[in-house]
Enzyme design. Structure first.
Site, PDB file in Angstrom:
ATOM      1  CG  HIS A 181     -39.282  79.104  52.235  1.00  0.00           C
ATOM      2  ND1 HIS A 181     -39.268  77.841  51.703  1.00  0.00           N
ATOM      3  CD2 HIS A 181     -40.241  79.772  51.565  1.00  0.00           C
ATOM      4  CE1 HIS A 181     -40.172  77.752  50.753  1.00  0.00           C
ATOM      5  NE2 HIS A 181     -40.780  78.911  50.643  1.00  0.00           N
ATOM      6  CE  LYS A 190     -27.323  86.364  51.905  1.00  0.00           C
ATOM      7  NZ  LYS A 190     -28.432  86.461  52.820  1.00  0.00           N
ATOM      8  CE1 TYR A 200     -30.051  80.737  50.670  1.00  0.00           C
ATOM      9  CE2 TYR A 200     -31.919  81.726  51.810  1.00  0.00           C
ATOM     10  CZ  TYR A 200     -31.375  81.145  50.673  1.00  0.00           C
ATOM     11  OH  TYR A 200     -32.151  80.988  49.541  1.00  0.00           O
TER      12      TYR A 200
END
Ligand code: FAD
Ligand code: DHB
Length: 393
Positions: A72, A299, A387
């Protein structure tokens, strides 16, 4: 029994550590409370930072992830009836994340350990750790397996036994400082037999509460809604869950959420937690045994991987040269990343969830923050770099 590093826990932290040590010629044994099938089937995290994915490849465990994982290059943020893409690749110089389930990572790591002669004691009872103070020459792990008592003597113990394990509570409380925030909500997560309704993950801030659309494969969706952490999962019917998901994710240009049979569902509470230091004598904590992040931003697993990367390097330096400098710095070096990831996870959680005591001012400020992050390159870039994963030291 005798080994160099005794590892408690066969989660991502323990298995990764054991395999990296093996590749450096360092011997380890893993003691795990649950069965192999339990670990290989438990549904948990799903997003790998680019550095975690690279690490799996470097240690020869990335083959299935590269074949089956979904790459992604961005996520969507939804708020005020708008959906805005954060383009990771453009903002981070080509980096992306991989959606690949935690239990699949564990299958790959367990297989790799067993194929290379690694020793894992599954279903170990009454696990306890002893003699791990700095001065004692031989730390020990005791456990019971198949009605027989065992003792493993080692040079060091790695406490990779998660938040509810035995290692952290075995350290004198006076030696640790605890930092904690418990959130007044949880996530209700489902796994559904339905093709993902969107190519990208969608993080939605809605008046009814947060919702997240994720996936596991071209035929399986993973979806979450913010809920009361005290809710009984049995009291949520599948229809009620879908109805909330529709309400919180739809409303954009006629886009529709695809439904399917619910394969699994559960509720997870949310907390931020850090213990300092992550070392006591010859015991080193890694992963959830030392810290917990709320799941927004995915995370937990990645932070566990970052810890053991450093811990393996410190053990390797010790066994190569006898020098303890990297072991001595382990906690401090880890905590720098831990606190940055804590900040990011807290920030994503605060920006995307509904807080019961929010005033209309708080709500407007929250929406302005989303508007800023999605309209400013600097704002979007900060989200994107965190991210996909901060660089390793
Ligand atoms: P763990 O994976 O917890 O592994 C610890 C291991 O130690 C376990 O196998 C346990 O059985 C074993 N153990 C415990 N006690 C003992 C003992 N006394 N003796 C021997 N062995 C013991 N993170 C995300 O980023 N996104 C998510 O969506 C997400 N969802 C989650 C859902 C749930 C229900 C949970 C609990 C966590 C979730 N997480 C998520 C967090 C993520 O899964 C963890 O951060 C990650 O598993 C940490 O890895 P670890 O190896 O440190 O700990
Ligand atoms: C998933 C979990 C997360 O916590 C997240 O932020 C994104 C995706 C998942 O399970 O797919």
């Amino acid at each position: 029994m005798r080994t160099q590093v005794g590892i408690v826990g066969a989660g991502p932290a323990g298995l990764l550590l054991s395999h990296i040590l093996h590749l450096q010629g360092i011997d380890s044994v893993i003691i795990e409370a649950k069965s192999r099938s339990y670990i290989e089937e438990r549904i948990r995290a799903g997003v790998l930072e680019h550095g975690t994915a690279d690490l799996l490849c470097e240690i020869g465990c990335g083959q299935r992830m590269r074949a089956q994982g979904l790459v992604h290059g961005g996520i969507e943020l939804q708020f005020s009836a708008r959906r805005q893409r954060i383009d990771f690749q453009e903002l981070t110089g080509g980096k992306s994340v991989v959606v690949y389930a935690q239990h699949e990572v564990l299958k790959d790591l367990i297989q790799a350990r067993l194929d290379t002669g690694g020793q894992i004691f599954f279903e170990a009872d009454q696990v306890s750790i002893h003699d791990f103070e700095s001065a004692s020459p031989h730390p020990r792990i005791r456990f019971r397996k198949d009605e027989i008592d065992h003792e493993l003597t080692c040079d060091f113990i790695a406490g990779c036994d998660g938040f509810h394990g035995v290692c952290r509570p075995s350290i004198p409380a006076s030696a640790l400082q605890v930092f904690e925030r418990v959130y007044p909500f949880g996530w209700l997560g489902i796994l559904a037999q339905a093709p993902p309704s969107s190519h990208e993950l969608i993080y939605s801030n809605h008046d009814r509460g947060f919702a997240l659309l994720s996936m596991r494969s071209p035929t399986i969706s993973r979806l979450y809604i913010q809920c009361d952490p005290e809710d009984d999962i049995a009291a949520w019917s599948d229809d009620q869950i879908w109805s909330e998901l529709h309400a919180r994710l739809e409303g954009i240009d006629g886009w529709k959420l695809i439904e399917g049979p619910v394969l699994q569902k559960g509720i997870t509470g949310m907390r931020s937690f850090v213990v300092e230091p992550m070392q006591y004598g010859k015991l080193f904590l890694a992963g959830d045994s030392a810290h917990i992040v709320p799941p927004t931003g995915a995370k937990g697993l990645n932070l566990a991987a970052a810890d053991v990367r450093l811990l393996a390097r410190a053990f390797a330096a010790y066994y190569k040269s006898g020098r303890t400098h990297l072991l001595d710095q382990y906690s401090e070096t880890c905590l720098r990343r831990v606190w940055k990831v804590q900040r990011f996870s807290w920030w994503m959680t605060s920006m995307l969830h509904r807080f019961e005591d929010d005033t209309p001012f708080d709500r407007r400020r929250q929406l302005a923050e989303l508007d800023y992050v999605t309209s400013s390159r600097a704002g979007a870039q900060s989200l994107a770099e965190n991210y996909v994963g901060l660089p390793f030291d």
